[in-house]
Motif scaffolding. Structure first.
Motif, PDB file in Angstrom:
ATOM      1  N   SER A  40      42.819   2.205  77.365  1.00 30.26           N
ATOM      2  CA  SER A  40      41.948   3.189  76.688  1.00 30.26           C
ATOM      3  C   SER A  40      41.035   3.880  77.701  1.00 30.26           C
ATOM      4  N   LYS A  75      34.015   6.005  71.519  1.00 30.37           N
ATOM      5  CA  LYS A  75      35.086   4.982  71.627  1.00 30.37           C
ATOM      6  C   LYS A  75      34.557   3.906  72.586  1.00 30.37           C
ATOM      7  N   HIS A  77      34.898   0.863  73.056  1.00 27.22           N
ATOM      8  CA  HIS A  77      35.735  -0.154  73.724  1.00 27.22           C
ATOM      9  C   HIS A  77      36.169   0.293  75.114  1.00 27.22           C
ATOM     10  N   GLY A 122      31.012   1.109  69.224  1.00 25.54           N
ATOM     11  CA  GLY A 122      32.047   0.084  69.151  1.00 25.54           C
ATOM     12  C   GLY A 122      32.582  -0.019  67.739  1.00 25.54           C
ATOM     13  N   LEU A 124      33.922   2.215  65.354  1.00 26.17           N
ATOM     14  CA  LEU A 124      34.410   3.570  65.610  1.00 26.17           C
ATOM     15  C   LEU A 124      33.986   4.563  64.539  1.00 26.17           C
ATOM     16  N   ASP A 154      41.394   9.372  69.472  1.00 26.69           N
ATOM     17  CA  ASP A 154      42.109  10.077  68.394  1.00 26.69           C
ATOM     18  C   ASP A 154      42.308   9.148  67.193  1.00 26.69           C
ATOM     19  N   GLY A 155      42.550   7.866  67.465  1.00 31.00           N
ATOM     20  CA  GLY A 155      42.632   6.912  66.350  1.00 31.00           C
ATOM     21  C   GLY A 155      41.320   6.917  65.584  1.00 31.00           C
ATOM     22  N   GLU A 156      40.249   6.969  66.317  1.00 27.13           N
ATOM     23  CA  GLU A 156      38.906   6.983  65.732  1.00 27.13           C
ATOM     24  C   GLU A 156      38.698   8.173  64.798  1.00 27.13           C
ATOM     25  N   ASN A 184      45.247  10.308  72.995  1.00 22.60           N
ATOM     26  CA  ASN A 184      46.252   9.593  73.795  1.00 22.60           C
ATOM     27  C   ASN A 184      47.408   9.069  72.938  1.00 22.60           C
ATOM     28  N   LEU A 186      48.021   6.927  70.811  1.00 20.91           N
ATOM     29  CA  LEU A 186      48.159   5.557  70.319  1.00 20.91           C
ATOM     30  C   LEU A 186      46.830   5.000  69.825  1.00 20.91           C
ATOM     31  N   GLN A 188      45.375   1.131  67.904  1.00 17.59           N
ATOM     32  CA  GLN A 188      45.419  -0.288  68.291  1.00 17.59           C
ATOM     33  C   GLN A 188      46.777  -0.917  68.000  1.00 17.59           C
ATOM     34  N   LYS A 246      47.815   7.217  76.962  1.00 15.45           N
ATOM     35  CA  LYS A 246      47.194   5.896  77.063  1.00 15.45           C
ATOM     36  C   LYS A 246      47.871   5.145  78.208  1.00 15.45           C
ATOM     37  N   HIS A 260      47.329  -1.968  73.849  1.00 15.95           N
ATOM     38  CA  HIS A 260      45.917  -1.762  73.509  1.00 15.95           C
ATOM     39  C   HIS A 260      45.141  -3.072  73.639  1.00 15.95           C
TER      40      HIS A 260
HETATM   41  C1  LIG Z   1      35.483   1.040  62.501  1.00 14.94           C
HETATM   42  C2  LIG Z   1      36.408   0.294  63.406  1.00 14.94           C
HETATM   43  N1  LIG Z   1      37.597  -0.096  62.938  1.00 14.94           N
HETATM   44  C3  LIG Z   1      38.458  -0.787  63.742  1.00 14.94           C
HETATM   45  C4  LIG Z   1      38.085  -1.103  65.019  1.00 14.94           C
HETATM   46  C5  LIG Z   1      39.021  -1.928  65.915  1.00 14.94           C
HETATM   47  N2  LIG Z   1      39.585  -1.046  66.986  1.00 14.94           N
HETATM   48  C6  LIG Z   1      39.057  -1.029  68.219  1.00 14.94           C
HETATM   49  S1  LIG Z   1      39.814   0.091  69.207  1.00 14.94           S
HETATM   50  C7  LIG Z   1      40.869   0.546  67.983  1.00 14.94           C
HETATM   51  C8  LIG Z   1      41.893   1.633  68.234  1.00 14.94           C
HETATM   52  C9  LIG Z   1      41.226   2.873  68.683  1.00 14.94           C
HETATM   53  O1  LIG Z   1      42.131   3.892  68.901  1.00 14.94           O
HETATM   54  P1  LIG Z   1      41.652   5.248  69.528  1.00 14.94           P
HETATM   55  O2  LIG Z   1      40.450   5.747  68.833  1.00 14.94           O
HETATM   56  O3  LIG Z   1      42.814   6.148  69.548  1.00 14.94           O
HETATM   57  O4  LIG Z   1      41.170   4.861  70.980  1.00 14.94           O
HETATM   58  P2  LIG Z   1      42.063   4.520  72.251  1.00 14.94           P
HETATM   59  O5  LIG Z   1      41.816   3.086  72.540  1.00 14.94           O
HETATM   60  O6  LIG Z   1      43.481   4.797  71.920  1.00 14.94           O
HETATM   61  O7  LIG Z   1      41.557   5.403  73.289  1.00 14.94           O
HETATM   62  C10 LIG Z   1      40.640  -0.177  66.820  1.00 14.94           C
HETATM   63  C11 LIG Z   1      41.417  -0.038  65.566  1.00 14.94           C
HETATM   64  C12 LIG Z   1      36.811  -0.702  65.450  1.00 14.94           C
HETATM   65  N3  LIG Z   1      36.351  -1.004  66.659  1.00 14.94           N
HETATM   66  N4  LIG Z   1      36.007   0.018  64.638  1.00 14.94           N
END
Ligand SMILES: Cc1ncc(C[n+]2csc(CCOP(=O)(O)OP(=O)(O)O)c2C)c(N)n1
Length: 622
Positions: A40, A75, A77, A122, A124, A154-156, A184, A186, A188, A246, A260
């Motif tokens: 990430s 994001k 993480h 953290g 998201l 993008d998942g966020e 990216n 992808l 999680q 990613k 991930h």
């Molecule tokens: C509200 C919330 N739901 C689930 C998670 C668990 N989680 C951490 S990272 C992630 C995937 C994130 O994907 P993306 O936003 O695309 O970031 P990337 O790591 O691909 O850059 C998930 C589901 C979280 N941290 N917060």
């Protein structure tokens, strides 16, 4: 409008190399930690390089200064890439291999103990609302040129709160805000719903009123041009949608699922480092971050903001505490131009409208978007830029529970004021009644929970909340009630008031139920039964001495009566004191037993057995 100057070859090479260094550092630090999200980080590395080295304006020795541009890593993480960027510019000297160690502030997700982190992230979907609060304050309160950047995944972006925030940003024309989505492809556990459908992202960004740019997020020239365009765009916030991969430049992980949140083995780490080092071009270009445009005064948490005039009510005035909130907020606003307020399209019910009428430039309407409301308020208060109050029906703060929980992690001083508490709102019925809010706000670490019972104490609650660190919650009521306290009564968090004294039993009531308790006390007095009636003022902290006194005077006959469900509210607070202090007492609970319905307030309180008649019965049946 400054003309765009294309990057020189040497500068482009240097920014590209820096992106590679951020990748390497993110991979090494997560390998050392044995956990974290290297893939990430690597997708975002080139964007971070250009942003931190060329666009953000800050003093690398003092990135927390009020004049500095803000960066929110929504994001969260991807924290290692943020730490790597702060190392790259010379701010962080601590070894990044301390990542995630108990003894280090380089936590798994960015904590506000780091001077370059304003809000914890953290969970998201929250960072953009925080960034909106900061940008709104920059424009309307500080009136300063610092800008706010927010990086999301993008998942966020599947979180509705992301789009709520864009709506706010475009409504308030926050052209000092630049949002970035690192697309990216992808998430999680699988690919995102949109994958690399960049045109769909573009359409969405434009639909929410953002100045939207779609770019290749690994091309430093494209990233550079986009940040330049964001800087010169007026009247609209910018959204940069960056197509990335990613695990970029991690040969066996790039663009592949199932990587991930997985650190590399030492072997992989060494191999990838070697591979990335092989991609670097030699250059002697040096790029140093830009300084802020204008000094901005640093502010400490204010603890001396006062009502411009004391409460002034006639004893017989019937005033709802929600109305007193509007009055008090306006009086606080008279005293400090740092007092600001946000609402979620309920201002004529919560009475924040009174403040808005007097100080329109210090009022932000968040419309019906409570996650946004909480997020913006938390962003607005950070770095002590404002004393912010958010109001809506208390029931609807439950939608923002996660934002408020994260606010506590950010050590926010945001104040939340929830009106329309309990069944006493009457005819609107159970969908509008807050009956769990005390339990929620009490559970928040460091919170103070006010439950004023009349207009005088409500005005003081607002004043004390403004001067109290941590999350403050004020629960206001819909019905108009008489004043119990004299205009000059003194209030403090954790200081209860004995409104009536007697030995037969002690009744703790708050808000509407204090009035029911007083009515019951009158009835009982006619029969020669004298009870104490106690207004705790705050449900957290609970006044330990008042509970002790009540136990001593009544031989341990306590009753709590609350317009709230039975768990986590007033009964819990009083019982906790009884238990922890080892007091010999029985604490009877009168609370709303289950889901209510439409009806008159008096009917609903009678049905819930929290009215005066129920209290009389409880006293007699000890
Ligand atoms: C509200 C919330 N739901 C689930 C998670 C668990 N989680 C951490 S990272 C992630 C995937 C994130 O994907 P993306 O936003 O695309 O970031 P990337 O790591 O691909 O850059 C998930 C589901 C979280 N941290 N917060």
């Amino acid at each position: 409008m400054s003309e765009y100057q294309k990057l020189s070859k040497a500068d482009a090479a240097e920014l590209q190399n820096a992106g590679h260094r951020l990748r390497i550092d993110s991979i090494i630090s997560t390998t050392a930690a044995g956990s974290g999200h290297p893939s990430s980080c690597t997708s975002a590395a080139d964007i971070m390089s250009v942003l931190f080295k060329k666009y953000l304006r800050y003093d690398v020795n003092n990135p927390g200064d009020a004049a500095a541009d803000r960066f929110v890593l929504s994001k969260g993480h991807a924290a290692p890439v943020l730490y790597a960027a702060m190392k790259e510019v010379g701010h962080l000297t601590e070894p990044l291999t301390n990542l995630r160690k108990f003894t280090s502030d380089l936590e798994g997700h960015p904590p506000t103990t780091l001077p370059f982190v304003d809000v914890a992230t953290g969970s998201l979907g929250q960072g953009l609302a925080n960034a909106c609060g900061m940008a709104w304050v920059a424009k309307n309160i500080d009136k300063a040129p610092y800008r706010v950047f927010c990086m999301m995944g993008d998942g966020e972006s599947a979180e509705g709160s992301v789009w709520e925030a864009m709506q706010f940003a475009s409504h308030y024309k926050l052209d000092n805000l630049c949002a970035i989505i690192d697309v990216n492809r992808l998430g999680q556990s699988e690919a995102t719903a949109l994958g690399h459908e960049m045109e769909i992202y573009r359409a969405r960004g434009e639909a929410w009123g953002m100045h939207t740019l779609v770019i290749d997020g690994h091309d430093v020239n494209a990233v550079d041009k986009a940040f330049h365009e964001a800087e010169i765009t007026k009247g609209k916030p910018t959204l940069i949608i960056a197509k990335t991969f990613k695990g970029k430049h991690m040969p066996e992980q790039e663009d592949r699922d199932n990587w991930h949140g997985k650190p590399m083995s030492q072997d992989f780490c060494d191999k990838i480092k070697k591979h990335i080092e092989g991609l670097m071009e030699s250059t002697d270009a040096k790029i140093t971050p830009r300084a802020p445009l204008q000094a901005v005064e640093n502010l400490q948490f204010a603890s001396d903001v006062k009502l411009s005039s004391p409460p002034s009510y006639e004893k017989t005035d019937k005033v709802a505490t929600r109305k007193a909130y509007g009055t008090a907020l306006t009086k606080l606003g008279d005293s400090s131009d740092r007092v600001i307020a946000f609402d979620g399209d309920t201002k004529n019910s919560t009475f924040s409208i009174d403040f808005m009428k007097k100080y329109p430039e210090r009022f932000g309407e968040c419309f019906i978007a409570e996650q946004l409301l909480a997020g913006v308020t938390i962003g607005a208060t950070c770095r002590n830029r404002s004393i912010a109050f958010a109001s809506t029906f208390s029931a609807f703060f439950s939608r923002a529970a996660d934002q408020i929980r994260m606010g506590a992690i950010s050590k926010t001083n945001a104040n939340f004021v929830g009106s329309h508490a309990g069944v006493s709102i009457g005819e609107d019925g159970p969908s509008q009644m807050a009956l769990e809010d005390l339990a929620f706000f009490r559970a928040i670490p460091g919170s103070t929970v006010f439950y004023p019972s009349d207009a005088v104490s409500c005005e003081r609650a607002v004043e004390i909340a403004a001067n109290t660190e941590g999350v403050c919650f004020i629960r206001t009521s819909r019905p108009a009630t008489v004043n119990v306290h004299a205009n000059d009564a003194q209030f403090a968090a954790g200081k209860a008031h004995f409104v009536r004294s007697g030995k037969a039993a002690a009744i703790f009531g708050s808000g509407i139920t204090l009035h029911n308790a007083l009515e019951a006390a009158e009835t009982l007095a006619k029969e020669g039964i004298e009870v104490s009636v106690i207004d705790p003022f705050t449900i957290k902290p609970m006044d330990v001495d008042a509970v002790k006194k009540a136990v001593e005077e009544t031989g341990g006959k306590l009753i709590t009566v609350e317009d709230h469900y039975a768990f986590g509210g007033l009964h819990s607070a009083v019982s906790e004191v009884v238990c922890s202090e080892g007091l010999g007492a029985k604490v009877k609970s009168l609370a709303v037993p289950g889901v209510s319905r439409s009806g008159k307030a008096a009917e609903l309180m009678a049905a819930a057995k929290i009215d005066a008649a129920a209290i009389v019965e409880a006293v007699k049946s000890f």
